[in-house]
Structures are given as structure tokens and as C-alpha cells.
Design a protein around this motif. Sequence first.
Motif, PDB file in Angstrom:
ATOM      1  N   LEU A 143       4.856   5.567 -76.033  1.00  8.37           N
ATOM      2  CA  LEU A 143       5.299   6.778 -75.343  1.00  8.37           C
ATOM      3  C   LEU A 143       4.453   7.098 -74.118  1.00  8.37           C
ATOM      4  O   LEU A 143       4.986   7.444 -73.061  1.00  8.37           O
ATOM      5  CB  LEU A 143       5.245   7.972 -76.294  1.00  8.37           C
ATOM      6  CG  LEU A 143       6.433   8.242 -77.203  1.00  8.37           C
ATOM      7  CD1 LEU A 143       6.209   9.537 -77.958  1.00  8.37           C
ATOM      8  CD2 LEU A 143       7.735   8.306 -76.426  1.00  8.37           C
ATOM      9  N   ASN A 144       3.155   6.987 -74.228  1.00  8.71           N
ATOM     10  CA  ASN A 144       2.260   7.493 -73.197  1.00  8.71           C
ATOM     11  C   ASN A 144       1.216   6.470 -72.772  1.00  8.71           C
ATOM     12  O   ASN A 144       0.123   6.835 -72.345  1.00  8.71           O
ATOM     13  CB  ASN A 144       1.580   8.778 -73.690  1.00  8.71           C
ATOM     14  CG  ASN A 144       2.583   9.882 -73.973  1.00  8.71           C
ATOM     15  OD1 ASN A 144       3.371  10.257 -73.111  1.00  8.71           O
ATOM     16  ND2 ASN A 144       2.579  10.386 -75.206  1.00  8.71           N
ATOM     17  N   GLY A 145       1.576   5.204 -72.902  1.00  7.13           N
ATOM     18  CA  GLY A 145       0.672   4.145 -72.491  1.00  7.13           C
ATOM     19  C   GLY A 145       1.049   3.566 -71.144  1.00  7.13           C
ATOM     20  O   GLY A 145       1.457   4.267 -70.224  1.00  7.13           O
TER      21      GLY A 145
ATOM     22  N   PHE B 234       6.286  13.306 -75.471  1.00  2.29           N
ATOM     23  CA  PHE B 234       6.511  12.306 -74.446  1.00  2.29           C
ATOM     24  C   PHE B 234       5.967  12.870 -73.131  1.00  2.29           C
ATOM     25  O   PHE B 234       6.699  13.260 -72.243  1.00  2.29           O
ATOM     26  CB  PHE B 234       8.003  12.009 -74.344  1.00  2.29           C
ATOM     27  CG  PHE B 234       8.345  10.733 -73.624  1.00  2.29           C
ATOM     28  CD1 PHE B 234       7.374   9.872 -73.124  1.00  2.29           C
ATOM     29  CD2 PHE B 234       9.671  10.385 -73.442  1.00  2.29           C
ATOM     30  CE1 PHE B 234       7.710   8.708 -72.469  1.00  2.29           C
ATOM     31  CE2 PHE B 234      10.030   9.214 -72.784  1.00  2.29           C
ATOM     32  CZ  PHE B 234       9.043   8.376 -72.298  1.00  2.29           C
ATOM     33  N   TYR B 235       4.635  12.905 -73.037  1.00  7.32           N
ATOM     34  CA  TYR B 235       3.985  13.606 -71.940  1.00  7.32           C
ATOM     35  C   TYR B 235       4.228  12.917 -70.598  1.00  7.32           C
ATOM     36  O   TYR B 235       4.296  13.587 -69.558  1.00  7.32           O
ATOM     37  CB  TYR B 235       2.487  13.738 -72.222  1.00  7.32           C
ATOM     38  CG  TYR B 235       2.207  14.350 -73.577  1.00  7.32           C
ATOM     39  CD1 TYR B 235       2.840  15.532 -73.970  1.00  7.32           C
ATOM     40  CD2 TYR B 235       1.335  13.742 -74.477  1.00  7.32           C
ATOM     41  CE1 TYR B 235       2.601  16.091 -75.218  1.00  7.32           C
ATOM     42  CE2 TYR B 235       1.093  14.293 -75.724  1.00  7.32           C
ATOM     43  CZ  TYR B 235       1.732  15.455 -76.091  1.00  7.32           C
ATOM     44  OH  TYR B 235       1.501  15.996 -77.335  1.00  7.32           O
ATOM     45  N   PHE B 236       4.338  11.612 -70.614  1.00  8.09           N
ATOM     46  CA  PHE B 236       4.658  10.904 -69.378  1.00  8.09           C
ATOM     47  C   PHE B 236       5.978  11.404 -68.791  1.00  8.09           C
ATOM     48  O   PHE B 236       6.078  11.697 -67.604  1.00  8.09           O
ATOM     49  CB  PHE B 236       4.744   9.399 -69.612  1.00  8.09           C
ATOM     50  CG  PHE B 236       5.402   8.666 -68.474  1.00  8.09           C
ATOM     51  CD1 PHE B 236       4.699   8.379 -67.324  1.00  8.09           C
ATOM     52  CD2 PHE B 236       6.735   8.294 -68.548  1.00  8.09           C
ATOM     53  CE1 PHE B 236       5.311   7.728 -66.256  1.00  8.09           C
ATOM     54  CE2 PHE B 236       7.354   7.648 -67.495  1.00  8.09           C
ATOM     55  CZ  PHE B 236       6.641   7.363 -66.347  1.00  8.09           C
ATOM     56  N   ARG B 237       7.003  11.481 -69.621  1.00  7.22           N
ATOM     57  CA  ARG B 237       8.306  11.971 -69.163  1.00  7.22           C
ATOM     58  C   ARG B 237       8.188  13.381 -68.589  1.00  7.22           C
ATOM     59  O   ARG B 237       8.702  13.672 -67.503  1.00  7.22           O
ATOM     60  CB  ARG B 237       9.298  11.983 -70.327  1.00  7.22           C
ATOM     61  CG  ARG B 237      10.631  12.670 -70.033  1.00  7.22           C
ATOM     62  CD  ARG B 237      11.317  13.097 -71.319  1.00  7.22           C
ATOM     63  NE  ARG B 237      10.497  14.021 -72.083  1.00  7.22           N
ATOM     64  CZ  ARG B 237      10.583  14.197 -73.396  1.00  7.22           C
ATOM     65  NH1 ARG B 237      11.466  13.516 -74.103  1.00  7.22           N
ATOM     66  NH2 ARG B 237       9.788  15.063 -74.011  1.00  7.22           N
ATOM     67  N   ASP B 238       7.482  14.244 -69.302  1.00  8.26           N
ATOM     68  CA  ASP B 238       7.368  15.636 -68.872  1.00  8.26           C
ATOM     69  C   ASP B 238       6.645  15.743 -67.534  1.00  8.26           C
ATOM     70  O   ASP B 238       7.070  16.472 -66.629  1.00  8.26           O
ATOM     71  CB  ASP B 238       6.626  16.449 -69.933  1.00  8.26           C
ATOM     72  CG  ASP B 238       7.331  16.404 -71.290  1.00  8.26           C
ATOM     73  OD1 ASP B 238       8.547  16.114 -71.316  1.00  8.26           O
ATOM     74  OD2 ASP B 238       6.664  16.636 -72.315  1.00  8.26           O
TER      75      ASP B 238
END
Length: 705
Positions: A251-253, A497-501
Motif C-alpha cells: 500500500l505505502n511502499g 492507503f496514505y499514498f493515494r490520499d
Amino acid sequence: MELVAKRGKVEYEIVIETANACVGSARNGNSLIIELTGRDGTVTGPIQLNEIGDENFSRGNIDGFLKSAVDVGLPILVRLELRDIEGKNPLGVRRVKVWYRGRKVVFPVHDWVENELNVATGEAVPYHKVHNPHVMAVLKREVKYAREVLRWVPRPGPTDSKANLPRFVDVHMVSEIPLIFRPTEQWTLSLEHNPVHANVAKAVDLLKMTKAELNSLESYHVLYKVFEEPGKRSEFLDRWRSDEEYGRQQLNGIAPMALERCSNIPETSQISDVHVKTLLGGKTLTGEMKAGKVYMTDFTTIIRDVKRNKQQQGQQMYCPDSICLYHVNCSGDLFPVAIQLVPGDPDTIFTPENSELDWLLAKMYHKVAFGCVHEWYHHFLLTHGVMEPVAVAMFRSLPRSHPIYKLMKPHLQTITVINVFGRADLLASGSGANSAMALGGDETSRETFKTFDMNDLNFPELMKKRGVTNTKTGLKYLRSFAYLILGLNDPKLLPKFYFRDDATRLWEIIEHFAATVIRHYYPSDEDIVADRFLQDMMEDLATDGLGWEDEKHRKGLPYPLRTVDQLILLCTSVIFTSSVHHSAVNFPQYDQYKYIPNSPLAMRLPPHKKGEATMERIMNSLPDMPMSLAAVATTSSLSSYAPDEILLLGDYPVKLFVEKKAKAAMRTFRRQLDKYRADVKKRNNEVPYPYEWLLPEKIAASISI
């Protein structure tokens, strides 16, 4: 024609601001000539500012001169010329200021003077709004010269290694790179000393001293310690074997865009309820897919036809055409629940219910496919590969006074230099990267470029799509941002899904900035159509840069450009890709790949079947010392930020715009980034595993490494 003025003389005050970017010695030592042109086309004739050998124009200097010259009024053009030079040192000039009878005019140069350079006043003006014929003549000469200097690499034949790839500028070594692509010579020279080779040599020397061997999973830790401060250790390495960490990294890599929502199990996979029902709490795959709780990383077709690399000694490397299914549990965490390593072979389907080592080895094999697709597709092709032709077309087609040139230059200037190094040191057969990775850079990029479409970079539109079929090819869009294509935009279905946000928020900020600037210079669609320079850039990009092999669709480019909204979308996509996208897939590389068992880039044995995994089998499969050193050294080099003078997103130390509206837009841009930074830091303080890669201070404005 220029007219030499036959008027009385007047005193001009002339200030030359030199950039901190001279080629060669810190002092230029050349004689600089300036010539001023008035609004009616009359010129002062050459004005010599200094003598050869004078200590003027040192790096970063501001040199002032009072010169008596014929009166042409307040000038609208300046011509700079270096004369009588032995061992010529090109001069980097930031700005020229001229005072005439108490009035000042500024000429933002921000370029190199190699022989002669003509510069118009600082106002950004589209083609159709340039009304002075003398200014227009200078702008056309500037573009003509750019097209002579910046030549596209010749069109390759079908068997050429450059076929089926975006085209680039026709240079092959640093000495051939036009100076316009070098923001500073210090940065360019720092790249000449191959950091990958230097890092490998450094690691080899230190490991020889310690006589390190790779005889256990723990022994791989010694490799990255060569590149880190003593005592430093990434927290995730304490939990790398857990399924929770495997899902978090997805998700965040390094490549969250490889993930997509699973609405149907692909035909290439035989994973079924039999394998995962217990893991889903007794629920069915069909039910959980409908509920939006099943996701996948699917490499069963994207790399199927790509030949695998061999080690330097000739042994085969292995990368599976694998697929991994993930499930969002009741806590909102993403967990892997099944991996199939070989399409069509159910004996290579693994779940957490298999033996611990079978499952661990399956996760390692899937990470190989994940890593290779990340490096050559999400990283190289979708940032380096597709942005270079945009840069070349822009610098070939737009004069430096053009508003889109001023908007885009900070985000496109460095890409050609870094790609010249990358093509030689990373993509080329036998490079350090290819000796560490199971898939070759050239071949993987060519295979994935076949279905590339410019709309793949349109972040918000891709967020709305659900398994859309590409009408051009009949295939699903390749997963450049596949989480957006197949429905990863709902934070209720896929939380954490912090990357998406963060990426979504940054897109909105960039779009607002680009739209404000563009609408100031292009109030209507008619302005877009009337701008010949802009239309020439789009033609160059569509027919020679990105879409040269796709005569029917031109890779989805808006050609010809017809509306203001099309231009805003194009510029937003380019700025976002060159900054946010590239930073997200580049700078976390070392963190992701430094500990080889966590994320290997190649295996030495073919995928195992159920019951075959032992610790001996794992150690014999993982990369050996040379492969591992190449992987750690390469990712360490690529993850390093360029020297301080390379810009971060929102920084505009080079004052290209002089209009109040554009400068106000830049200030608003920075304020919005500051607010975004504060919000992200607040969130990161409230979650167990912060996502920091898209903080503004970690986002390079351009692709500079």
C-alpha cells in the motif's frame, strides 16, 4: 532589419547577474558584449562591458556598468555575445537589468551564453500576442536555433533496441548534452562519477575486510550497513516476515500503483475458494470481491513475453509471472492471502496455511516480479521514459519568454541529463542494474510501452474508472496507476492507503496552480488554437516524441491542442509525474530493496512447488553476493537526493515570471503545500506507520536522479 540608431547618446546603467553555474573555472574571464534594441527596431550597436581577463562575471556575481550609447529608448531586446575567447567558458546568466532615464526593464535570461544570446523583456507572451515584429523575429530565430541543436534521435528500425520506446534527444555522452538541460555544472559533474560503480567498489572493499558471507537470512543485513551510519536500522526490518508488513509495503511502499481491485480472478490463475475460504473467515471470494475487499498485484501477462536476464557468469535468473491476492480485514489492514507463481500450475499456489517456509519463499518470488515491474515500468518508463520527449519537444518549440516554457522549465530541465546516464548505466545490457535484476530494462520498457496512453497519467480520471477497456487495443490499461483504474479510490473500502490520499491532494494543489497561471495567459480556447508555438510543440511531441509509432491515436495526446482545459490537464500531468510520481517511486527504493530477503530483484532457482521450501532452498534461491551488492549499490545511488541546487516542489528561486498574477499563483501554491504538509504530519503522528515520502521537502520538482 535592425537599424543602427543615428541619435544622440545617453547613459545606460546595465547590471548582469551571473548564475552560480559557470562551466570551467569560477571566473569566466571572457569579454561580454551587449547590444540593446528599441521598440522601433533601432539598436545601439555593440557595447563592450569588460575587457578579456577582467575579474567580472564570477559565479553568483552581480556586475554593474555605466555605458554611454546611442539613445534607443527603453530597450525591448538585448543581445549578449562572448568575444575573442581562447578556451571559451560559457557564461551562465540569471538576469540583465537596464536603467534608462530612471526607468528599469528586466530581462530574465536563466540560460547559458555560449556564443550569442538574444533575450526579450520579462513578460510572458503567447505567440499570437507578440505584436512587435522585432521581438517576433528574435523569438523565431531562437526556436529555429533550438531545433538545430536539439535533434531527435534518428527513428529506429523495427529490430533496433530503441524501437517501441519514447524518443529522446540525440546525445550519448555528457559532453554532447546541450547546456540548456544543465541547471548547474556542479550537478552535471556529480553524475559523471558513476555512483553505482563507486558504491559497489566501496561495498566490496569493506566486505573483504570483514570476510562476510551470505549463509543465512540474517547475514544479508551486513550488505546495507556499508551504506548507513552505524546503529541505524529501519523499523520495518524487525517485522519484514509478517503478512501485515507485506501488505503495508504494498500500500505505502515503493510501488503502490501496482495494486488493483480484484472483481474477477484472472483466467491465468487457478486460485479459488478452496485456497482462501478459511482465510476470509468462511466467506467466498465472489462475495468479498463484490464487497470491495479483495485486491491483487497481477504480473501474469505484463511480463510474460519478457526474456529473463542472466548473471554475469552466465547462469539464468528467474522472475515468475505471478499473482498475489490481498484481503482487507475487519481492522482495515491489507493482508496477502494467496500467491500463484506459475500460471496454470496449481501446485505453485501458496497461502499462509502452507508451511511457514513455503509461504515465505512464495512471497519472496512474488516480490521479484513486483520489483522488476516497479523499476522498469512504474519508475523508468512512466516517469523518465515518457517525460523526456515532453522536455525535448518543449525546449525545441517554445522560446524562453513563452508562458508554458516558464511554467514547465523547472520540472523538465534535468530529465535529459539523468536519462543519458541512465541509458548507459542502468538500461544497457551488462549494466549494474541488469546484473542485479531478472528482467532487462530495455525489453521490459518496450513491452509495456506498447499500450501506454497519455491518459494513464491523468490521476483523477483514472480514479473514476472501473476495469475500463482500452478501445485502442482491446486490452485493459497497463497498471501505471492501476489502483485508480480498478477502484482503489474509496477510503472506506481500502483505508490506510496514505499514498493515494497524499497523491490525490497534491494533484489538486498542482492543478489549481497550473490552471491559475494558464488561464491568465489563455482566457479562451481561441487563444490556445492561435498560439503557433504551442501547437508546434504538440505536433513535435505527438509525431516525433511520444506518438511517433502510433499514427492513429498518438498515444492519447491532445493533438492538435484545442482547449484551455486540455492544456491545464497536460501541464498538471507533466508537473505531477515529474515531481510527485517520480519521487514516490524513486526515493523509497533503498529502503525497500536494501535488505535482499525483504524484496529480492532476481532469484537463482525457478519457482518452487508445495512442500519444497527449506531454508537451504531459500538460500540457494536468493541472490548471491555479486547480485546482492549490485542491487543494494544501485538502489542506494538512485535513492539519493541530488545536490542542494536541485529544486523541491514549490521552490522557484529562478524568477522566470515577472507578472503579478503568476507570482501570486506561486505564493498560493507554496501556502497550499505548507497546509498540506501540516495535515500530513498531523496524520503521521496519529498512525503507527507514518508515510513520509510525499512530504513537500521530499518531493523533487523534476527528475534529477
